[in-house]
Scaffold this motif. Structure first.
Motif, mmCIF file in Angstrom:
data_model
loop_
_atom_site.group_PDB
_atom_site.id
_atom_site.type_symbol
_atom_site.label_atom_id
_atom_site.label_comp_id
_atom_site.label_asym_id
_atom_site.label_seq_id
_atom_site.Cartn_x
_atom_site.Cartn_y
_atom_site.Cartn_z
ATOM 1 N N TYR A 19 -163.573 -12.903 -53.812
ATOM 2 C CA TYR A 19 -163.101 -13.800 -54.376
ATOM 3 C C TYR A 19 -162.838 -15.008 -53.221
ATOM 4 C CZ TYR A 19 -161.903 -10.757 -58.218
ATOM 5 O OH TYR A 19 -161.982 -9.833 -59.122
ATOM 6 N N ASP A 20 -162.299 -14.626 -52.011
ATOM 7 C CA ASP A 20 -162.031 -15.559 -50.769
ATOM 8 C C ASP A 20 -163.391 -15.845 -50.371
ATOM 9 O OD1 ASP A 20 -159.245 -15.731 -51.457
ATOM 10 O OD2 ASP A 20 -159.019 -14.069 -50.059
ATOM 11 N N VAL A 21 -163.697 -17.296 -50.304
ATOM 12 C CA VAL A 21 -165.023 -17.800 -49.864
ATOM 13 C C VAL A 21 -164.559 -18.912 -48.965
ATOM 14 C CG1 VAL A 21 -167.335 -18.610 -49.888
ATOM 15 C CG2 VAL A 21 -166.171 -17.236 -51.605
ATOM 16 N N TYR A 22 -164.776 -18.969 -47.550
ATOM 17 C CA TYR A 22 -164.503 -19.977 -46.698
ATOM 18 C C TYR A 22 -165.520 -20.773 -46.682
ATOM 19 C CZ TYR A 22 -160.912 -16.948 -45.166
ATOM 20 O OH TYR A 22 -159.682 -15.963 -45.204
ATOM 21 N N LYS A 23 -165.699 -22.070 -47.107
ATOM 22 C CA LYS A 23 -166.705 -23.019 -47.082
ATOM 23 C C LYS A 23 -166.655 -24.082 -46.445
ATOM 24 C CE LYS A 23 -168.914 -21.824 -51.815
ATOM 25 N NZ LYS A 23 -169.210 -22.375 -53.036
ATOM 26 N N GLY A 24 -167.465 -24.670 -45.660
ATOM 27 C CA GLY A 24 -167.227 -25.818 -44.960
ATOM 28 C C GLY A 24 -168.562 -26.174 -43.995
ATOM 29 N N HIS A 25 -169.439 -25.498 -43.637
ATOM 30 C CA HIS A 25 -170.570 -25.661 -42.767
ATOM 31 C C HIS A 25 -171.596 -25.898 -43.974
ATOM 32 C CE1 HIS A 25 -169.065 -24.815 -38.959
ATOM 33 N NE2 HIS A 25 -168.513 -23.662 -39.472
ATOM 34 N N ALA A 26 -172.649 -26.616 -43.409
ATOM 35 C CA ALA A 26 -173.754 -27.054 -44.114
ATOM 36 C C ALA A 26 -175.126 -26.313 -43.723
ATOM 37 C CB ALA A 26 -173.991 -28.472 -44.219
ATOM 38 N N GLY A 27 -175.029 -25.460 -42.998
ATOM 39 C CA GLY A 27 -176.008 -24.710 -42.146
ATOM 40 C C GLY A 27 -175.413 -23.161 -41.755
ATOM 41 N N PRO A 28 -176.407 -22.589 -41.379
ATOM 42 C CA PRO A 28 -176.190 -21.164 -40.879
ATOM 43 C C PRO A 28 -174.865 -21.218 -39.892
ATOM 44 C CG PRO A 28 -178.430 -21.339 -40.942
ATOM 45 C CD PRO A 28 -177.855 -22.827 -41.190
ATOM 46 N N VAL A 29 -173.956 -20.123 -40.054
ATOM 47 C CA VAL A 29 -172.943 -19.976 -38.992
ATOM 48 C C VAL A 29 -173.535 -18.975 -37.908
ATOM 49 C CG1 VAL A 29 -170.661 -19.045 -38.650
ATOM 50 C CG2 VAL A 29 -171.203 -20.008 -40.826
ATOM 51 N N MET A 30 -173.330 -19.807 -36.655
ATOM 52 C CA MET A 30 -173.917 -19.126 -35.423
ATOM 53 C C MET A 30 -172.876 -18.167 -34.775
ATOM 54 S SD MET A 30 -176.880 -19.887 -35.892
ATOM 55 C CE MET A 30 -177.680 -18.926 -34.529
ATOM 56 N N GLY A 31 -171.687 -18.789 -34.819
ATOM 57 C CA GLY A 31 -170.588 -17.819 -33.857
ATOM 58 C C GLY A 31 -169.191 -18.226 -34.555
ATOM 59 N N LEU A 32 -168.465 -17.058 -34.318
ATOM 60 C CA LEU A 32 -167.071 -16.828 -35.133
ATOM 61 C C LEU A 32 -166.253 -15.990 -33.968
ATOM 62 C CD1 LEU A 32 -166.572 -15.605 -38.819
ATOM 63 C CD2 LEU A 32 -165.211 -14.773 -36.867
ATOM 64 N N HIS A 33 -165.099 -16.633 -33.823
ATOM 65 C CA HIS A 33 -164.253 -15.957 -33.051
ATOM 66 C C HIS A 33 -162.829 -16.313 -33.170
ATOM 67 C CE1 HIS A 33 -162.718 -15.384 -28.576
ATOM 68 N NE2 HIS A 33 -163.105 -14.144 -29.266
ATOM 69 N N PHE A 34 -161.941 -15.219 -33.253
ATOM 70 C CA PHE A 34 -160.570 -15.274 -33.752
ATOM 71 C C PHE A 34 -159.637 -15.504 -32.380
ATOM 72 C CE2 PHE A 34 -161.659 -13.364 -37.734
ATOM 73 C CZ PHE A 34 -160.239 -13.787 -38.487
ATOM 74 N N HIS A 35 -158.601 -16.142 -32.690
ATOM 75 C CA HIS A 35 -157.578 -16.316 -31.285
ATOM 76 C C HIS A 35 -157.008 -15.047 -30.768
ATOM 77 C CE1 HIS A 35 -154.550 -18.408 -29.166
ATOM 78 N NE2 HIS A 35 -155.094 -19.433 -29.272
ATOM 79 N N PRO A 36 -156.943 -15.028 -29.515
ATOM 80 C CA PRO A 36 -156.506 -13.950 -28.881
ATOM 81 C C PRO A 36 -155.071 -13.898 -29.051
ATOM 82 C CG PRO A 36 -157.125 -15.390 -27.098
ATOM 83 C CD PRO A 36 -157.514 -15.949 -28.611
ATOM 84 N N LEU A 37 -154.654 -12.502 -28.962
ATOM 85 C CA LEU A 37 -153.178 -12.390 -29.278
ATOM 86 C C LEU A 37 -152.659 -12.364 -27.919
ATOM 87 C CD1 LEU A 37 -150.993 -11.583 -31.375
ATOM 88 C CD2 LEU A 37 -151.251 -9.377 -31.070
ATOM 89 N N VAL A 38 -152.121 -13.473 -27.353
ATOM 90 C CA VAL A 38 -151.464 -13.687 -26.180
ATOM 91 C C VAL A 38 -150.473 -14.901 -26.205
ATOM 92 C CG1 VAL A 38 -153.492 -13.031 -24.779
ATOM 93 C CG2 VAL A 38 -153.286 -15.369 -25.463
ATOM 94 N N PHE A 46 -150.935 -16.820 -32.953
ATOM 95 C CA PHE A 46 -151.931 -17.511 -33.493
ATOM 96 C C PHE A 46 -153.246 -16.601 -33.939
ATOM 97 C CE2 PHE A 46 -149.966 -20.596 -30.516
ATOM 98 C CZ PHE A 46 -149.570 -21.404 -31.586
ATOM 99 N N SER A 47 -153.056 -15.036 -34.020
ATOM 100 C CA SER A 47 -154.052 -14.535 -34.328
ATOM 101 C C SER A 47 -154.873 -14.680 -35.610
ATOM 102 C CB SER A 47 -153.769 -13.006 -34.090
ATOM 103 O OG SER A 47 -152.582 -12.729 -34.997
ATOM 104 N N ASP A 48 -154.454 -15.566 -36.422
ATOM 105 C CA ASP A 48 -154.683 -15.777 -37.942
ATOM 106 C C ASP A 48 -155.727 -17.009 -37.858
ATOM 107 O OD1 ASP A 48 -152.689 -17.566 -37.213
ATOM 108 O OD2 ASP A 48 -151.953 -17.709 -39.424
ATOM 109 N N LEU A 49 -155.820 -17.522 -36.555
ATOM 110 C CA LEU A 49 -156.563 -18.705 -36.345
ATOM 111 C C LEU A 49 -157.841 -18.380 -35.916
ATOM 112 C CD1 LEU A 49 -154.236 -21.480 -34.785
ATOM 113 C CD2 LEU A 49 -154.909 -20.978 -37.090
#
Length: 626
Positions: A460-479, A484-487
């Motif tokens: 159901y949940d789809v994160y749409k926004g890019h017009a091309g292949p996603v090459m990198g993905l990284h969550f905010h560190p918990l420090v 901000f670990s949900d970013l």
């Protein structure tokens, strides 16, 4: 040469030295004997003469023989009388002289040979005159004493010369024996240290033990030579005020390059060691011009060893992803173009110690991303490939995956598979993860069934926004003081970097839901291959290619990774096969107010308030690519 053989040669050398010393001692003794031929008293020896008991009798007999010869012309000789009184007329008898003749013809020792005997001899016509009066007393004890004989000097000299000649002959024989032994030992030593033939020398130089020793020792020398510490620094001289010149500046620390391994290759992934902050690892693809070289290369680089890699590992396929094991300092994992997962151990040789089989049980498509999740005692390696398969592996058993997920989305027209290009887990999360795909969407997935959600892809949940292949993905560190670990950030070949807020796992959607990004950074003018949050600074992240710093030789940068220690250094892998390390200085040191400022900025972005600028840069705390 073995240690036993070396000891044997040393023993032969010692024996040869002893023989030579013995020869020298004999030569010295010979010279000393030649210089002093006497008995040692300094002059010729005088033979000792002893008066024998028969000398007196011989002397008297000689007197009578002379008297007999003198009277032989007038009165003749009576050959039948053996006594002196009957043979020599006018000669007094032995009894008149007081000398008695025994039955054996010897004179009595009680006779007194004195002046009366001399007078009688003179009257008998003899010419013998006894100038010296001597009284001789004979006794039995004197007669039976041991008589010392006299040896002439000529006999002594002959004997001495004969002994010297014999001794010289023995010395010459010993000299010849010593010389032969010396020559034999010299020949044996020369044979041991002879010049090695080229074929034998090549075999010695190619021995694995020698190569390993040379490789290990030369690394130590290179580390010492690359040490930049100022050993002649004078601490008595004060430093100038004004601080470090590099404060707030980004500078290049070094670049790692070895033509043997990096020529015609591109770096596909980089990582830092958690246990050893000076070690970084880079994976390389195929060299089209070198058919005899391995297709994939993994090189471990050391900041204290710039000339060559610390370790080099080989693969039969291009290595597209690589990571250090956070729980085992000796292990390195790699994902290949063929779909195999490889495990290398730096205590072993170049080849992997474990690898997954080429079968449908694992991956059959390229593995572009992997991550280790869990704790020291319970951890798994999570890998994903472009065929939509996500596998969970035990580190010590790569024969088959522990878990396998097929990521399928019902909204795809032609095929239900989701081609995964990257994945990441939020901190303190081991079951839920997010994946980026070739279609440009981001999806959330679960490893296991959980409340309100099943294992697999969230439909159901789809994160749409890019017009091309996603090459990198990284969550905010918990420090820091604010969570901000949900970013998370994503980068794409559409030249953009987007900031997202993940949907709460506690409230899953029950129907189709499109999630839009919080913000889009559009400063890049080329593909953005990777993006990473800074491990310490809450509002700092890096992307490749960089905007404000010219990195490398001008060719594309494929991957970046911050060091895990304090985030001062960042490793950049280039398409030219070089690994660049930069130091960002004081930019890595956050202020205490950075978390609150970022929180305000995020709140403003979410509500469309202040902090958002139309040029794509959030100036209230977010630094894009710098």
């Amino acid at each position: 040469m073995s240690s036993d053989r070396r000891k044997e040669i040393e023993a032969k050398r010692a024996k040869l030295e002893e023989l030579r010393e013995a020869r020298n001692r004999r030569s010295k003794l010979k010279n000393a004997d030649t210089a002093t031929p006497g008995s040692g008293s300094g002059g010729p020896s005088t033979p000792r003469r002893s008066v024998a008991t028969g000398d007196v009798g011989d002397f008297i007999n000689s007197i009578f023989r002379e008297s007999k010869a003198a009277g032989a012309g007038s009165s003749g000789r009576n050959s039948g009388d053996v006594t002196p009184s009957s043979s020599i007329p006018g000669t007094p008898s032995m009894s008149h002289l007081g000398l008695s003749v025994s039955q054996s013809g010897r004179l009595s020792r009680q006779s007194d040979f004195s002046s009366s005997a001399a007078t009688t001899l003179a009257n008998s016509g003899t010419d013998i005159v006894m100038d010296r009066k001597e009284r001789v007393i004979y006794s039995k004890s004197v007669q039976t004493m041991e008589v010392e004989t006299e040896t002439s000097p000529g006999v002594d000299d002959d004997l001495r010369q004969r002994l010297l000649k014999e001794r010289d002959a023995e010395n010459e024989a010993l000299e010849r024996e010593l010389e032969a032994e010396s020559v034999k030992l010299d020949e044996e030593i020369e044979q041991e240290i002879r010049e090695i033939p080229p074929e034998e020398l090549a075999g010695i130089l190619a021995a694995p033990e020698l190569l390993e020793f040379v490789d290990r020792t030369t690394k130590i020398f290179h580390r010492a030579l690359n040490d930049r510490y100022d050993y002649i620094r004078d601490y008595r001289v004060g430093t100038e005020a004004g601080g470090d010149e590099s404060e707030g500046r980004v500078k290049r620390v070094c670049e790692f390059w070895d033509e043997r391994y990096g020529k015609n290759r591109s770096i596909t992934d980089v990582d830092w060691s958690l246990q050893y902050p000076e070690l970084s690892v880079a994976s390389y693809n195929k060299n089209p011009a070198a058919l005899n070289e391995p297709d994939g290369i993994v090189a471990v680089w050391n900041l204290h060893l710039l000339e060559r890699p610390e370790f080099v590992f080989h693969s039969q396929s291009d290595v597209l992803s690589v990571t250090f094991s956070p729980f085992h300092s000796n292990l390195v994992f790699g994902g290949t173009y063929s779909g195999q997962i490889l495990l290398w151990d730096n205590r072993s040789k170049h080849l992997p110690v474990l690898k997954t089989p080429l079968s449908a049980a694992g991956h059959t498509h390229p593995v572009y991303s992997m991550q280790m999740v869990g704790t020291q005692n319970a951890h798994n390696l999570i890998t994903c490939s472009t065929d939509g398969t996500v596998c969970s592996w035990l580190v010590d058993m790569l024969a088959q995956p522990q878990e396998t997920l097929e990521l399928i989305h019902a909204g795809h027209n032609k095929t239900g598979e989701v081609a995964v290009t990257t994945l990441d887990f939020p901190d303190n999360e081991t079951t839920a993860f997010w994946v980026g795909t070739e279609e440009g969407n981001v999806y959330q997935a679960n490893r296991y069934d959980r409340a309100g959600a099943k294992a697999g892809l969230n439909q159901y949940d789809v994160y749409k926004g890019h017009a091309g292949p996603v090459m990198g993905l990284h969550f905010h560190p918990l420090v820091g003081s604010v969570d901000f670990s949900d970013l998370f950030l994503t980068s794409s070949v559409d030249w953009t970097v987007k900031l997202w807020r993940s949907k709460s796992l506690a409230k899953p959607s029950t129907g189709p839901n499109v999630v839009s990004p919080l913000y889009s950074f559009d400063e890049a003018d080329d593909y953005v291959y990777d993006v990473k949050w800074h491990p310490q600074h809450p509002a700092l992240f890096g992307t490749v290619p960089l905007d404000s710093t010219t990195a490398g030789s001008g060719r594309a940068i494929n991957k970046l990774q911050w060091d895990h220690k304090d985030g001062r250094r960042v490793a950049l892998g280039g398409s030219d096969g070089k690994l660049y390390v930069y130091d960002i200085g004081d930019l890595a040191l956050p202020k205490e107010s950075e978390w609150n400022e970022l929180q305000k900025t995020i709140s403003g972005i979410s509500g469309g308030g202040p902090g958002v600028q139309t040029n794509g840069t959030a100036t209230d705390g977010i630094v894009a690519g710098r």
